[in-house]
Design a protein around this motif. Structure first.
Motif, short mmCIF file in Angstrom:
data_model
loop_
_atom_site.label_atom_id
_atom_site.label_comp_id
_atom_site.label_asym_id
_atom_site.label_seq_id
_atom_site.Cartn_x
_atom_site.Cartn_y
_atom_site.Cartn_z
N ALA A 1 11.97 3.67 -5.66
CA ALA A 1 11.82 2.49 -5.26
C ALA A 1 11.40 1.59 -6.41
CB ALA A 1 10.64 2.25 -4.18
N VAL A 2 10.58 1.87 -7.06
CA VAL A 2 10.42 1.17 -8.42
C VAL A 2 11.61 0.90 -9.40
CG1 VAL A 2 8.96 0.86 -10.75
CG2 VAL A 2 8.05 1.82 -8.59
N GLY A 3 12.38 1.91 -9.60
CA GLY A 3 13.71 1.71 -10.08
C GLY A 3 14.62 0.85 -9.49
N ALA A 4 14.51 0.96 -8.18
CA ALA A 4 15.63 -0.15 -7.45
C ALA A 4 15.13 -1.55 -7.62
CB ALA A 4 15.58 0.36 -6.15
N LEU A 5 13.91 -1.60 -7.77
CA LEU A 5 13.04 -2.91 -7.97
C LEU A 5 13.55 -3.47 -9.24
CD1 LEU A 5 11.33 -5.40 -6.99
CD2 LEU A 5 9.30 -4.08 -8.04
N PHE A 6 13.39 -2.66 -10.25
CA PHE A 6 13.83 -3.33 -11.74
C PHE A 6 15.15 -3.49 -11.61
CE2 PHE A 6 9.67 -1.02 -13.16
CZ PHE A 6 9.04 -2.30 -13.32
N SER A 7 16.06 -2.60 -11.14
CA SER A 7 17.44 -2.92 -11.13
C SER A 7 17.73 -3.90 -10.49
CB SER A 7 18.25 -1.83 -10.37
OG SER A 7 19.59 -1.83 -10.39
N VAL A 8 17.51 -4.34 -9.26
CA VAL A 8 17.55 -5.65 -8.64
C VAL A 8 17.30 -6.96 -9.56
CG1 VAL A 8 17.01 -7.30 -6.82
CG2 VAL A 8 17.47 -4.99 -6.49
N LYS B 1 0.97 -1.25 -0.03
CA LYS B 1 -0.33 0.10 -0.06
C LYS B 1 0.94 1.33 0.08
CE LYS B 1 -3.40 -2.72 2.44
NZ LYS B 1 -4.16 -2.78 3.89
N SER B 2 2.08 1.11 0.53
CA SER B 2 2.85 2.44 0.52
C SER B 2 3.98 1.99 -0.54
CB SER B 2 3.38 2.60 1.83
OG SER B 2 4.13 1.50 2.64
N SER B 3 5.16 2.64 -0.14
CA SER B 3 6.33 2.34 -1.17
C SER B 3 6.96 1.03 -0.93
CB SER B 3 7.39 3.57 -0.85
OG SER B 3 8.74 3.13 -1.62
N ILE B 4 7.28 0.35 -1.96
CA ILE B 4 7.67 -0.97 -2.10
C ILE B 4 9.08 -0.85 -1.00
CG2 ILE B 4 9.18 -2.55 -3.25
CD1 ILE B 4 7.06 -2.18 -5.74
N ASP B 5 9.85 0.04 -1.11
CA ASP B 5 11.19 0.36 -0.33
C ASP B 5 11.29 1.78 -0.13
OD1 ASP B 5 13.47 0.48 0.81
OD2 ASP B 5 14.40 -1.40 -0.27
N SER B 6 11.13 2.26 1.37
CA SER B 6 11.13 3.49 1.49
C SER B 6 12.39 4.43 1.21
CB SER B 6 10.73 3.73 2.62
OG SER B 6 11.45 2.97 3.84
N SER B 7 13.47 3.44 1.37
CA SER B 7 14.82 3.90 1.20
C SER B 7 15.91 2.73 0.58
CB SER B 7 15.47 4.47 2.78
OG SER B 7 16.77 5.00 2.39
N PRO B 8 15.85 2.80 -0.70
CA PRO B 8 16.56 1.51 -1.38
C PRO B 8 17.79 1.87 -1.44
CG PRO B 8 15.36 2.71 -3.00
CD PRO B 8 14.79 3.18 -1.80
N GLY B 9 18.57 2.87 -1.31
CA GLY B 9 19.91 3.37 -1.42
C GLY B 9 20.55 3.39 -2.65
N PRO B 10 21.59 3.96 -3.00
CA PRO B 10 22.16 4.18 -4.10
C PRO B 10 22.23 2.68 -4.94
CG PRO B 10 23.95 3.95 -2.39
CD PRO B 10 22.59 4.20 -1.81
N ASP B 11 22.48 2.73 -6.22
CA ASP B 11 22.17 1.68 -7.25
C ASP B 11 23.53 0.60 -7.06
OD1 ASP B 11 19.88 2.35 -8.14
OD2 ASP B 11 20.93 3.27 -10.04
N GLU B 12 24.69 1.24 -6.84
CA GLU B 12 25.80 0.35 -6.68
C GLU B 12 25.78 -0.48 -5.42
OE1 GLU B 12 26.96 4.84 -5.11
OE2 GLU B 12 25.68 3.61 -6.73
#
Length: 459
Positions: A335-342, A301-312
Protein backbone atom coordinates in the motif's frame (compact mmCIF):
# COMPACT_ATOMS: atom_id res chain seq x y z
CA UNK A 1 -24.46 31.62 23.09
CA UNK A 2 -20.97 32.47 21.94
CA UNK A 3 -20.15 35.12 19.40
CA UNK A 4 -17.21 34.58 17.08
CA UNK A 5 -15.75 37.26 14.81
CA UNK A 6 -12.42 36.76 13.07
CA UNK A 7 -11.77 33.64 15.19
CA UNK A 8 -12.42 35.47 18.50
CA UNK A 9 -15.20 34.65 20.97
CA UNK A 10 -17.40 36.80 23.19
CA UNK A 11 -19.91 35.52 25.71
CA UNK A 12 -23.27 37.10 26.46
CA UNK A 13 -23.84 35.17 29.66
CA UNK A 14 -22.49 37.74 32.13
CA UNK A 15 -23.65 41.18 33.23
CA UNK A 16 -21.73 43.84 35.16
CA UNK A 17 -22.62 44.66 38.75
CA UNK A 18 -21.60 47.55 41.02
CA UNK A 19 -18.86 47.04 43.62
CA UNK A 20 -19.96 45.03 46.64
CA UNK A 21 -18.54 47.56 49.09
CA UNK A 22 -18.07 50.92 47.38
CA UNK A 23 -16.13 53.68 49.08
CA UNK A 24 -18.03 56.78 50.34
CA UNK A 25 -17.28 58.77 47.20
CA UNK A 26 -18.68 56.05 45.00
CA UNK A 27 -21.82 55.76 47.21
CA UNK A 28 -22.50 59.47 46.81
CA UNK A 29 -22.31 59.04 43.07
CA UNK A 30 -25.00 56.35 43.17
CA UNK A 31 -27.30 58.50 45.30
CA UNK A 32 -26.80 61.69 43.36
CA UNK A 33 -29.99 63.34 42.10
CA UNK A 34 -28.19 65.37 39.45
CA UNK A 35 -29.27 64.66 35.87
CA UNK A 36 -26.92 62.31 34.02
CA UNK A 37 -24.21 63.85 31.91
CA UNK A 38 -25.04 64.09 28.22
CA UNK A 39 -23.80 61.24 26.04
CA UNK A 40 -21.23 62.68 23.61
CA UNK A 41 -21.66 59.71 21.26
CA UNK A 42 -25.27 60.74 20.65
CA UNK A 43 -23.89 63.38 18.28
CA UNK A 44 -22.42 60.65 16.06
CA UNK A 45 -24.42 58.88 13.41
CA UNK A 46 -24.92 55.10 13.58
CA UNK A 47 -22.67 54.67 10.57
CA UNK A 48 -19.82 56.66 12.10
CA UNK A 49 -20.14 55.01 15.52
CA UNK A 50 -20.18 51.55 13.91
CA UNK A 51 -17.04 52.45 12.02
CA UNK A 52 -15.36 53.38 15.31
CA UNK A 53 -16.47 50.14 16.94
CA UNK A 54 -15.11 48.12 14.05
CA UNK A 55 -11.62 49.49 14.76
CA UNK A 56 -11.64 48.36 18.39
CA UNK A 57 -10.17 45.02 19.56
CA UNK A 58 -12.62 42.13 19.34
CA UNK A 59 -12.09 41.48 23.06
CA UNK A 60 -13.92 44.74 23.85
CA UNK A 61 -17.08 43.88 21.91
CA UNK A 62 -18.85 42.25 24.82
CA UNK A 63 -18.22 44.97 27.38
CA UNK A 64 -19.03 47.74 24.91
CA UNK A 65 -22.30 46.12 23.92
CA UNK A 66 -23.52 46.38 27.53
CA UNK A 67 -23.21 50.17 27.74
CA UNK A 68 -26.65 50.93 26.33
CA UNK A 69 -29.26 49.66 23.91
CA UNK A 70 -27.85 51.65 21.04
CA UNK A 71 -24.39 50.18 21.48
CA UNK A 72 -25.88 46.70 21.79
CA UNK A 73 -27.79 47.29 18.56
CA UNK A 74 -24.72 48.53 16.67
CA UNK A 75 -22.39 45.82 17.94
CA UNK A 76 -24.89 43.17 16.86
CA UNK A 77 -24.52 44.41 13.30
CA UNK A 78 -20.75 44.04 13.40
CA UNK A 79 -20.79 40.36 14.35
CA UNK A 80 -20.42 38.07 11.33
CA UNK A 81 -19.66 34.69 12.91
CA UNK A 82 -21.75 32.71 15.39
CA UNK A 83 -21.25 29.38 17.16
CA UNK A 84 -24.69 28.55 18.51
CA UNK A 85 -25.10 26.68 21.81
CA UNK A 86 -28.79 27.39 22.56
CA UNK A 87 -31.25 26.19 19.93
CA UNK A 88 -34.05 28.37 21.28
CA UNK A 89 -32.06 31.46 20.29
CA UNK A 90 -32.48 30.34 16.67
CA UNK A 91 -35.92 28.73 16.90
CA UNK A 92 -37.46 31.84 18.50
CA UNK A 93 -36.04 34.12 15.84
CA UNK A 94 -34.13 36.30 18.34
CA UNK A 95 -30.85 35.63 16.58
CA UNK A 96 -32.07 37.33 13.40
CA UNK A 97 -32.95 40.57 15.21
CA UNK A 98 -29.87 40.55 17.41
CA UNK A 99 -27.32 39.54 14.74
CA UNK A 100 -28.66 40.45 11.29
CA UNK A 101 -25.40 40.31 9.32
CA UNK A 102 -24.07 36.82 9.98
CA UNK A 103 -22.07 35.13 7.23
CA UNK A 104 -20.61 32.21 9.24
CA UNK A 105 -22.86 29.98 11.39
CA UNK A 106 -22.13 26.78 13.34
CA UNK A 107 -25.20 25.04 14.81
CA UNK A 108 -23.65 21.67 15.76
CA UNK A 109 -23.46 22.17 19.53
CA UNK A 110 -27.01 23.53 19.70
CA UNK A 111 -28.31 20.36 18.01
CA UNK A 112 -26.82 18.06 20.64
CA UNK A 113 -29.02 17.92 23.72
CA UNK A 114 -26.60 17.30 26.57
CA UNK A 115 -26.18 19.00 29.96
CA UNK A 116 -24.07 22.14 29.70
CA UNK A 117 -23.01 22.07 33.36
CA UNK A 118 -21.68 18.51 33.39
CA UNK A 119 -18.15 17.97 34.64
CA UNK A 120 -17.60 15.25 32.02
CA UNK A 121 -16.13 16.65 28.81
CA UNK A 122 -15.33 14.39 25.88
CA UNK A 123 -13.25 15.78 23.05
CA UNK A 124 -13.08 14.18 19.63
CA UNK A 125 -11.24 15.41 16.58
CA UNK A 126 -14.01 17.73 15.49
CA UNK A 127 -15.81 18.95 18.60
CA UNK A 128 -16.19 18.67 22.38
CA UNK A 129 -19.38 17.76 24.25
CA UNK A 130 -20.44 17.63 27.89
CA UNK A 131 -21.97 14.34 29.00
CA UNK A 132 -24.01 13.14 31.94
CA UNK A 133 -23.33 10.00 33.93
CA UNK A 134 -25.95 7.98 32.04
CA UNK A 135 -23.87 6.81 29.11
CA UNK A 136 -25.06 4.23 26.63
CA UNK A 137 -23.16 0.99 26.26
CA UNK A 138 -21.20 1.79 23.09
CA UNK A 139 -21.77 5.48 22.38
CA UNK A 140 -21.29 8.83 24.05
CA UNK A 141 -24.18 10.36 22.11
CA UNK A 142 -27.38 8.44 21.38
CA UNK A 143 -29.72 9.27 18.55
CA UNK A 144 -32.03 10.69 21.20
CA UNK A 145 -29.41 13.28 22.12
CA UNK A 146 -29.69 14.89 18.68
CA UNK A 147 -32.52 17.21 17.78
CA UNK A 148 -35.08 15.64 15.44
CA UNK A 149 -34.20 16.02 11.78
CA UNK A 150 -37.43 17.95 11.18
CA UNK A 151 -36.42 20.57 13.77
CA UNK A 152 -32.92 20.91 12.28
CA UNK A 153 -34.33 21.30 8.77
CA UNK A 154 -36.71 24.00 10.03
CA UNK A 155 -33.80 25.85 11.62
CA UNK A 156 -31.75 25.64 8.43
CA UNK A 157 -34.67 27.05 6.44
CA UNK A 158 -34.93 30.00 8.84
CA UNK A 159 -31.19 30.59 8.59
CA UNK A 160 -31.22 30.44 4.81
CA UNK A 161 -34.14 32.86 4.49
CA UNK A 162 -32.64 35.35 6.96
CA UNK A 163 -29.01 35.15 5.83
CA UNK A 164 -28.92 34.89 2.03
CA UNK A 165 -25.31 36.11 2.14
CA UNK A 166 -24.19 33.15 4.22
CA UNK A 167 -20.72 32.04 3.20
CA UNK A 168 -19.94 29.26 5.73
CA UNK A 169 -22.21 26.77 7.46
CA UNK A 170 -21.50 23.93 9.91
CA UNK A 171 -24.48 21.62 10.52
CA UNK A 172 -25.33 18.17 11.84
CA UNK A 173 -28.12 15.68 11.19
CA UNK A 174 -29.73 17.64 8.34
CA UNK A 175 -31.77 15.98 5.61
CA UNK A 176 -32.12 16.76 1.92
CA UNK A 177 -34.97 19.20 2.64
CA UNK A 178 -32.99 21.36 5.05
CA UNK A 179 -29.91 21.47 2.84
CA UNK A 180 -32.04 22.22 -0.22
CA UNK A 181 -33.31 25.35 1.53
CA UNK A 182 -29.74 26.46 2.07
CA UNK A 183 -28.80 25.75 -1.55
CA UNK A 184 -31.81 27.69 -2.82
CA UNK A 185 -31.43 30.81 -0.71
CA UNK A 186 -27.66 31.06 -0.09
CA UNK A 187 -26.31 31.36 -3.59
CA UNK A 188 -22.85 32.55 -2.51
CA UNK A 189 -22.26 29.81 0.09
CA UNK A 190 -18.61 28.83 -0.25
CA UNK A 191 -17.82 26.53 2.69
CA UNK A 192 -19.91 23.70 4.13
CA UNK A 193 -19.18 21.25 6.95
CA UNK A 194 -21.67 18.45 7.50
CA UNK A 195 -21.70 16.05 10.47
CA UNK A 196 -23.77 12.86 10.56
CA UNK A 197 -25.29 13.33 7.12
CA UNK A 198 -25.81 10.33 4.86
CA UNK A 199 -25.69 9.82 1.12
CA UNK A 200 -29.22 10.91 0.28
CA UNK A 201 -29.00 14.13 2.27
CA UNK A 202 -26.19 15.25 -0.04
CA UNK A 203 -28.73 15.63 -2.84
CA UNK A 204 -29.78 18.78 -1.03
CA UNK A 205 -26.50 20.59 -1.73
CA UNK A 206 -26.42 19.78 -5.43
CA UNK A 207 -27.70 23.31 -6.02
CA UNK A 208 -24.78 24.95 -4.19
CA UNK A 209 -23.02 25.86 -7.39
CA UNK A 210 -20.41 28.10 -5.72
CA UNK A 211 -19.25 25.72 -3.00
CA UNK A 212 -15.46 25.62 -2.85
CA UNK A 213 -14.73 23.92 0.49
CA UNK A 214 -16.62 20.86 1.76
CA UNK A 215 -15.98 18.71 4.83
CA UNK A 216 -18.05 15.55 5.26
CA UNK A 217 -17.91 13.76 8.59
CA UNK A 218 -19.65 10.41 8.33
CA UNK A 219 -18.84 7.85 11.01
CA UNK A 220 -17.18 8.95 14.26
CA UNK A 221 -16.64 6.08 16.69
CA UNK A 222 -18.66 6.58 19.85
CA UNK A 223 -20.64 9.53 18.52
CA UNK A 224 -22.54 8.79 15.30
CA UNK A 225 -22.44 6.35 12.43
CA UNK A 226 -23.91 7.85 9.28
CA UNK A 227 -22.77 6.45 5.94
CA UNK A 228 -21.19 8.45 3.13
CA UNK A 229 -20.33 6.06 0.29
CA UNK A 230 -19.72 6.17 -3.45
CA UNK A 231 -23.36 7.20 -3.89
CA UNK A 232 -22.91 10.33 -1.83
CA UNK A 233 -19.52 11.14 -3.34
CA UNK A 234 -20.98 10.89 -6.85
CA UNK A 235 -23.92 13.11 -5.92
CA UNK A 236 -21.52 15.65 -4.43
CA UNK A 237 -19.22 15.54 -7.45
CA UNK A 238 -22.00 16.07 -9.98
CA UNK A 239 -23.60 18.93 -8.07
CA UNK A 240 -20.59 20.85 -6.72
CA UNK A 241 -18.17 21.11 -9.62
CA UNK A 242 -16.26 24.12 -8.27
CA UNK A 243 -14.78 22.35 -5.26
CA UNK A 244 -11.24 23.41 -4.40
CA UNK A 245 -10.86 21.62 -1.05
CA UNK A 246 -12.55 18.39 0.03
CA UNK A 247 -12.16 16.61 3.37
CA UNK A 248 -13.69 13.18 3.96
CA UNK A 249 -13.72 11.98 7.57
CA UNK A 250 -14.99 8.53 8.46
CA UNK A 251 -16.39 8.09 4.96
CA UNK A 252 -16.72 4.92 2.95
CA UNK A 253 -16.20 4.71 -0.78
CA UNK A 254 -14.00 3.16 -3.40
CA UNK A 255 -12.41 3.73 -6.79
CA UNK A 256 -15.74 4.86 -8.29
CA UNK A 257 -16.39 7.60 -5.77
CA UNK A 258 -12.91 9.13 -5.95
CA UNK A 259 -12.96 8.84 -9.76
CA UNK A 260 -16.25 10.78 -9.88
CA UNK A 261 -14.73 13.50 -7.72
CA UNK A 262 -11.68 13.73 -9.97
CA UNK A 263 -13.63 13.80 -13.22
CA UNK A 264 -16.31 16.30 -12.15
CA UNK A 265 -14.41 18.57 -9.77
CA UNK A 266 -11.58 19.58 -12.06
CA UNK A 267 -10.65 22.57 -9.85
CA UNK A 268 -9.95 20.35 -6.83
CA UNK A 269 -6.54 21.23 -5.36
CA UNK A 270 -6.62 19.71 -1.88
CA UNK A 271 -7.97 16.32 -0.78
CA UNK A 272 -7.93 15.09 2.82
CA UNK A 273 -8.97 11.62 3.97
CA UNK A 274 -9.24 11.11 7.72
CA UNK A 275 -10.02 7.75 9.32
CA UNK A 276 -11.25 6.61 5.92
CA UNK A 277 -13.09 3.38 5.25
CA UNK A 278 -12.30 3.16 1.54
CA UNK A 279 -12.44 -0.16 -0.26
CA UNK A 280 -9.31 -1.58 -1.85
CA UNK A 281 -8.20 -0.04 -5.12
CA UNK A 282 -9.19 3.58 -4.41
CA UNK A 283 -5.62 4.89 -4.82
CA UNK A 284 -5.72 4.32 -8.58
CA UNK A 285 -8.57 6.83 -8.87
CA UNK A 286 -6.34 9.70 -7.72
CA UNK A 287 -4.90 9.93 -11.22
CA UNK A 288 -8.24 11.44 -12.34
CA UNK A 289 -7.64 14.44 -10.04
CA UNK A 290 -5.84 16.40 -12.72
CA UNK A 291 -5.27 19.57 -10.67
CA UNK A 292 -4.59 18.06 -7.25
CA UNK A 293 -1.79 19.84 -5.38
CA UNK A 294 -2.05 18.51 -1.80
CA UNK A 295 -3.01 15.05 -0.53
CA UNK A 296 -3.45 14.50 3.21
CA UNK A 297 -4.06 11.17 4.92
CA UNK A 298 -4.81 11.26 8.65
CA UNK A 299 -5.54 8.56 11.22
CA UNK A 300 -5.52 5.63 8.78
CA UNK A 301 -5.62 2.91 11.42
CA UNK A 302 -5.45 0.01 8.97
CA UNK A 303 -3.83 -0.18 5.58
CA UNK A 304 -4.01 2.92 3.39
CA UNK A 305 -5.28 0.74 0.54
CA UNK A 306 -5.99 -2.93 1.20
CA UNK A 307 -5.67 -3.87 -2.48
CA UNK A 308 -4.00 -1.18 -4.63
CA UNK A 309 -3.49 -3.46 -7.62
CA UNK A 310 -0.53 -3.63 -10.03
CA UNK A 311 1.64 -0.56 -10.59
CA UNK A 312 0.76 -0.28 -14.27
CA UNK A 313 -2.86 0.54 -13.37
CA UNK A 314 -2.13 3.09 -10.64
CA UNK A 315 -1.30 6.14 -12.75
CA UNK A 316 0.07 9.29 -11.09
CA UNK A 317 -0.78 12.85 -10.07
CA UNK A 318 1.67 15.02 -12.02
CA UNK A 319 0.49 18.28 -10.42
CA UNK A 320 0.84 17.02 -6.83
CA UNK A 321 3.12 19.18 -4.67
CA UNK A 322 2.52 18.02 -1.09
CA UNK A 323 1.97 14.59 0.51
CA UNK A 324 1.13 14.72 4.23
CA UNK A 325 0.70 11.59 6.35
CA UNK A 326 -0.28 11.95 10.01
CA UNK A 327 -0.94 9.12 12.49
CA UNK A 328 -1.16 6.53 9.70
CA UNK A 329 -0.44 2.80 9.69
CA UNK A 330 2.44 2.27 7.23
CA UNK A 331 3.32 -1.39 7.81
CA UNK A 332 1.72 -2.53 4.54
CA UNK A 333 4.60 -2.20 2.06
CA UNK A 334 2.38 -2.81 -0.97
CA UNK A 335 0.00 0.00 0.00
CA UNK A 336 2.79 2.45 0.89
CA UNK A 337 4.62 1.61 -2.34
CA UNK A 338 1.46 2.25 -4.33
CA UNK A 339 0.96 5.58 -2.57
CA UNK A 340 4.48 6.77 -3.35
CA UNK A 341 4.07 5.56 -6.93
CA UNK A 342 0.93 7.64 -7.42
CA UNK A 343 2.70 10.60 -5.77
CA UNK A 344 6.03 10.13 -7.52
CA UNK A 345 6.19 13.77 -8.69
CA UNK A 346 5.57 15.25 -5.24
CA UNK A 347 7.81 18.08 -3.98
CA UNK A 348 7.05 17.94 -0.24
CA UNK A 349 6.70 14.86 1.96
CA UNK A 350 5.59 15.28 5.58
CA UNK A 351 5.40 12.19 7.82
CA UNK A 352 4.21 12.71 11.39
CA UNK A 353 3.65 10.06 14.08
CA UNK A 354 3.20 7.24 11.57
CA UNK A 355 3.43 3.62 12.75
CA UNK A 356 5.56 1.03 11.03
CA UNK A 357 7.77 3.44 9.11
CA UNK A 358 11.01 1.46 9.20
CA UNK A 359 13.96 1.59 6.84
CA UNK A 360 12.47 -0.84 4.33
CA UNK A 361 9.15 0.98 4.11
CA UNK A 362 10.75 4.44 3.91
CA UNK A 363 13.00 3.15 1.13
CA UNK A 364 9.92 2.96 -1.10
CA UNK A 365 9.93 6.78 -1.17
CA UNK A 366 13.06 6.75 -3.34
CA UNK A 367 10.75 6.70 -6.36
CA UNK A 368 9.89 10.33 -5.59
CA UNK A 369 12.82 12.03 -7.33
CA UNK A 370 11.61 15.63 -7.19
CA UNK A 371 11.32 16.07 -3.41
CA UNK A 372 12.53 19.44 -2.15
CA UNK A 373 11.28 19.23 1.44
CA UNK A 374 11.20 16.23 3.79
CA UNK A 375 9.77 16.50 7.30
CA UNK A 376 9.93 13.52 9.70
CA UNK A 377 8.44 13.65 13.19
CA UNK A 378 7.82 10.80 15.58
CA UNK A 379 9.17 8.13 13.21
CA UNK A 380 10.63 5.91 15.92
CA UNK A 381 11.72 2.97 13.71
CA UNK A 382 13.73 4.88 11.10
CA UNK A 383 17.54 4.94 11.38
CA UNK A 384 20.26 7.04 9.77
CA UNK A 385 20.94 4.22 7.33
CA UNK A 386 17.34 4.21 6.11
CA UNK A 387 17.22 7.99 5.91
CA UNK A 388 20.49 8.20 3.99
CA UNK A 389 19.53 5.51 1.47
CA UNK A 390 16.68 7.71 0.26
CA UNK A 391 17.67 11.35 0.58
CA UNK A 392 21.08 10.94 -1.04
CA UNK A 393 19.22 10.01 -4.24
CA UNK A 394 17.08 13.16 -4.09
CA UNK A 395 19.16 15.65 -6.06
CA UNK A 396 16.64 18.49 -5.58
CA UNK A 397 16.34 18.25 -1.77
CA UNK A 398 16.63 21.68 -0.13
CA UNK A 399 14.97 21.41 3.27
CA UNK A 400 15.12 18.64 5.88
CA UNK A 401 13.42 18.41 9.29
CA UNK A 402 13.99 15.45 11.61
CA UNK A 403 12.25 15.66 15.00
CA UNK A 404 11.68 13.01 17.69
CA UNK A 405 13.00 10.08 15.65
CA UNK A 406 14.79 8.27 18.47
CA UNK A 407 16.68 5.68 16.41
CA UNK A 408 18.42 8.33 14.32
CA UNK A 409 21.76 8.92 16.07
CA UNK A 410 24.30 11.71 15.60
CA UNK A 411 27.13 9.22 15.85
CA UNK A 412 25.88 7.37 12.76
CA UNK A 413 25.89 10.40 10.43
CA UNK A 414 28.23 9.61 7.54
CA UNK A 415 30.51 12.05 5.64
CA UNK A 416 28.22 11.78 2.60
CA UNK A 417 25.23 12.78 4.71
CA UNK A 418 27.14 15.61 6.39
CA UNK A 419 28.10 16.97 2.99
CA UNK A 420 24.44 17.00 1.98
CA UNK A 421 23.52 18.78 5.23
CA UNK A 422 26.07 21.51 4.57
CA UNK A 423 24.41 22.62 1.32
CA UNK A 424 20.78 22.49 2.46
CA UNK A 425 18.85 25.74 2.67
CA UNK A 426 17.13 24.58 5.84
CA UNK A 427 17.99 21.89 8.39
CA UNK A 428 16.14 21.18 11.61
CA UNK A 429 17.84 18.27 13.33
CA UNK A 430 16.62 17.18 16.77
CA UNK A 431 15.91 13.46 16.55
CA UNK A 432 16.03 13.23 20.36
CA UNK A 433 16.88 15.33 23.39
CA UNK A 434 20.46 13.97 23.45
CA UNK A 435 21.33 15.15 19.96
CA UNK A 436 24.56 17.16 20.04
CA UNK A 437 24.10 18.29 16.47
CA UNK A 438 20.92 20.27 17.14
CA UNK A 439 22.56 22.33 19.89
CA UNK A 440 25.77 22.80 17.91
CA UNK A 441 23.90 24.26 14.94
CA UNK A 442 22.16 26.94 16.99
CA UNK A 443 23.20 30.39 15.83
CA UNK A 444 25.54 29.16 13.13
CA UNK A 445 25.60 29.73 9.41
CA UNK A 446 24.59 26.29 8.20
CA UNK A 447 25.91 26.59 4.66
CA UNK A 448 29.35 27.76 5.82
CA UNK A 449 29.95 25.63 8.90
CA UNK A 450 27.83 22.53 8.47
CA UNK A 451 30.32 20.56 6.41
CA UNK A 452 33.27 21.41 8.66
CA UNK A 453 31.30 20.41 11.77
CA UNK A 454 30.48 16.96 10.44
CA UNK A 455 34.09 16.04 9.52
CA UNK A 456 34.65 14.64 13.00
CA UNK A 457 31.99 11.97 12.45
CA UNK A 458 32.86 8.65 10.87
CA UNK A 459 30.45 6.35 9.14
Amino acid sequence: MHLNHNNHHASLSTTPSPPSSPDPTTRLTYLSLDPPAPDPTSLLSDHLLSLIFSKLPISQYFSNSLVCRRWLYLHGRLVQSLKLFDWSFLDSGRVFHRLPNLSDVNIVHACIRVPRNSSILVTRKYFSVHLDSKLSENRFIDEGNLLPTRAIDKGLKLLAESYPNLRRLVAIGASEDGLSSVAKECQILQELELHSCGDLSLRGISGCMNLQIVKLIGCVDGFYSSVVSDIGLTILAQGCRRLVRLELCGCEGSYDGIKAIGQCCQMLEELTLCDHRMDGGWLAALSFCGNLKTLRLQSCKSSIDSSPGPDEYLGSCPTLEGLHLQRCQLRDKQAVGALFSVCRDVKEIVLQDCWGLGNEVFGLASICRRVKLLSLEGCSLLTVEGLESVILSWKELQRLRVVSCNKIMDSEVTPALSTLFSVLKELKWSPDSRSLLSSSLAGTGLRKKGGRFFKSYKG
